[in-house]
Design a protein around this motif. Structure first.
Motif, short mmCIF file in Angstrom:
data_model
loop_
_atom_site.label_atom_id
_atom_site.label_comp_id
_atom_site.label_asym_id
_atom_site.label_seq_id
_atom_site.Cartn_x
_atom_site.Cartn_y
_atom_site.Cartn_z
N GLU A 50 0.42 -1.49 0.47
CA GLU A 50 -0.28 0.42 -0.10
C GLU A 50 1.02 1.22 -0.38
O GLU A 50 0.80 2.50 -0.53
CB GLU A 50 -0.72 -0.10 1.22
CG GLU A 50 -1.36 -1.37 1.40
CD GLU A 50 -2.70 -1.63 2.58
OE1 GLU A 50 -3.57 -2.19 2.85
OE2 GLU A 50 -1.97 -1.36 3.41
N ALA A 51 2.02 0.94 0.92
CA ALA A 51 2.66 2.17 0.91
C ALA A 51 3.28 3.01 -0.08
O ALA A 51 3.46 3.73 -0.76
CB ALA A 51 3.82 2.35 2.32
N THR A 52 3.86 1.84 -1.45
CA THR A 52 4.60 1.71 -2.10
C THR A 52 3.43 1.99 -3.13
O THR A 52 4.07 3.30 -4.08
CB THR A 52 5.34 0.18 -2.74
OG1 THR A 52 6.25 0.14 -2.14
CG2 THR A 52 5.74 0.37 -4.38
N GLU A 53 2.22 1.77 -3.39
CA GLU A 53 1.10 2.49 -4.49
C GLU A 53 0.80 4.13 -4.06
O GLU A 53 1.31 4.58 -5.23
CB GLU A 53 0.32 1.50 -4.35
CG GLU A 53 0.54 -0.02 -4.87
CD GLU A 53 -1.55 -0.51 -4.55
OE1 GLU A 53 -1.94 -0.16 -3.53
OE2 GLU A 53 -1.80 -1.18 -5.21
N ILE A 54 1.03 4.24 -3.00
CA ILE A 54 1.17 5.73 -2.48
C ILE A 54 2.20 6.68 -2.97
O ILE A 54 2.12 7.96 -3.04
CB ILE A 54 0.58 6.51 -1.06
CG1 ILE A 54 -0.81 5.74 -1.10
CG2 ILE A 54 0.38 7.47 -0.63
CD1 ILE A 54 -1.36 5.45 0.46
N ILE A 55 3.30 5.92 -2.54
CA ILE A 55 4.91 6.44 -3.18
C ILE A 55 5.06 6.75 -4.96
O ILE A 55 5.13 7.62 -4.94
CB ILE A 55 6.47 6.23 -2.27
CG1 ILE A 55 5.91 6.06 -0.75
CG2 ILE A 55 7.36 6.16 -2.94
CD1 ILE A 55 6.73 5.21 -0.28
N ARG A 56 4.27 6.22 -5.13
CA ARG A 56 4.40 5.69 -6.52
C ARG A 56 4.11 7.09 -7.22
O ARG A 56 4.36 7.74 -8.03
CB ARG A 56 3.83 4.46 -7.54
CG ARG A 56 4.95 3.46 -6.89
CD ARG A 56 6.92 4.19 -7.81
NE ARG A 56 7.57 3.09 -7.68
CZ ARG A 56 8.86 3.22 -7.37
NH1 ARG A 56 8.95 4.10 -7.46
NH2 ARG A 56 9.45 2.21 -6.95
N ARG A 57 2.32 6.87 -6.97
CA ARG A 57 1.39 7.74 -6.81
C ARG A 57 0.92 9.61 -6.61
O ARG A 57 1.12 10.37 -7.66
CB ARG A 57 -0.34 7.81 -6.76
CG ARG A 57 -0.46 6.90 -7.46
CD ARG A 57 -2.16 6.11 -7.22
NE ARG A 57 -2.62 6.74 -5.77
CZ ARG A 57 -2.97 5.84 -5.12
NH1 ARG A 57 -2.95 4.19 -5.08
NH2 ARG A 57 -3.06 5.61 -3.54
N GLU A 58 2.07 9.43 -4.77
CA GLU A 58 1.46 11.14 -4.42
C GLU A 58 2.76 11.53 -4.14
O GLU A 58 2.61 12.97 -3.20
CB GLU A 58 0.60 10.71 -3.44
CG GLU A 58 -0.17 10.07 -4.04
CD GLU A 58 -1.26 9.98 -2.66
OE1 GLU A 58 -1.83 10.58 -1.71
OE2 GLU A 58 -2.73 8.92 -2.99
N THR A 59 3.66 11.11 -4.26
CA THR A 59 5.32 11.98 -3.60
C THR A 59 6.66 12.16 -4.48
O THR A 59 6.26 11.43 -5.74
CB THR A 59 5.84 10.95 -2.35
OG1 THR A 59 6.62 9.67 -3.58
CG2 THR A 59 5.36 10.27 -1.59
N PRO A 60 6.89 13.32 -4.25
CA PRO A 60 8.26 13.02 -5.05
C PRO A 60 9.51 12.27 -5.11
O PRO A 60 10.33 11.76 -6.28
CB PRO A 60 8.86 14.28 -4.46
CG PRO A 60 7.51 14.96 -3.31
CD PRO A 60 7.44 14.04 -2.84
N ASN A 61 9.40 10.80 -4.57
CA ASN A 61 9.89 10.37 -4.59
C ASN A 61 9.23 8.75 -5.96
O ASN A 61 9.34 7.57 -5.33
CB ASN A 61 9.87 9.58 -3.62
CG ASN A 61 11.93 10.00 -2.56
OD1 ASN A 61 12.60 9.70 -2.77
ND2 ASN A 61 10.89 11.22 -1.81
N SER A 62 8.19 9.27 -6.48
CA SER A 62 7.56 8.25 -6.75
C SER A 62 8.81 7.36 -7.87
O SER A 62 8.41 6.61 -8.31
CB SER A 62 6.40 9.02 -8.32
OG SER A 62 6.77 10.00 -9.22
#
Length: 150
Positions: A89-101
Motif C-alpha cells: 500500500e505504501a509503495t502504491e502511494i509513494i508511486r502516485r503521490e510523492t516526489p520520490n515516485s
C-alpha cells in the motif's frame, strides 16, 4: 529478521587493505528503511551504513509516505508486513503521490512465494530480497536495482 554472516564484519577491506567499493551504494546513497521491527531497522541500518550509505527509517508505511513527501531518497528498502499501512500500500502511494515516485524500492520480506513477488512488481517495486538477509545478496540486489534505475 535473522542476518546470516559471521558477526557482520562488513564491509570487509579488499586484498590490498582498502575499503571495498560497493558501487552506487558507496557514493553517498541516501536510503529510507521501512520496517515495523526495531531489530530489522537496526540490522539494515548497520549493513547499509557500513557499505557507505546514509539512512533514515520509518516504522510503518504511513511514516514512509510522510518522509517521501519531505525528503529525497536514492533507494527505499520496504518491509511488506507492517501495521497501519503495509509495504504494498505504501509503495502504491509513494508511486502516485510523492516526489520520490521514481525512487527504486526493494521489498524486504520473509514471504518468498511467487504471488508475493508478482504483487511487488505490480505495485511498482524494483527488487525483492528475502529474509534471512545475507549481506552479499543484499548488496548485490541493491547494486542491480540502482544500476537499472540510472
Amino acid at each position: 529478521m535473522k542476518v546470516v554472516a559471521e558477526k557482520i564484519p562488513f564491509p570487509r577491506p579488499n586484498q590490498n587493505g582498502q575499503n571495498r567499493d560497493f558501487g552506487k551504494l558507496s557514493k553517498a546513497c541516501h536510503v529510507l528503511i521501512v520496517d515495523d521491527k526495531q531489530d530489522n531497522l537496526l540490522i539494515l541500518k548497520t549493513l547499509l551504513e557500513r557499505a557507505g550509505a546514509t539512512t533514515d527509517s520509518a516504522k510503518n508505511g504511513e511514516y514512509a509516505v510522510e518522509l517521501c513527501n519531505s525528503e529525497s531518497y536514492d533507494l527505499i528498502m520496504m518491509d511488506l508486513a507492517m501495521p497501519v499501512l503495509n509495504g504494498l500500500e505504501a509503495t502504491e502511494i509513494i508511486r502516485r503521490e510523492t516526489p520520490n515516485s521514481s525512487t527504486p524500492i526493494i521489498a524486504v520480506t520473509a514471504d518468498v512465494s511467487q504471488h508475493v513477488k508478482e504483487n511487488c512488481i505490480k505495485v511498482g517495486m524494483n527488487g525483492y530480497i528475502s529474509k534471512p538477509l545475507y549481506p552479499n545478496n543484499l548488496l548485490q540486489e541493491i547494486e542491480r536495482v540502482l544500476s537499472e534505475a540510472s
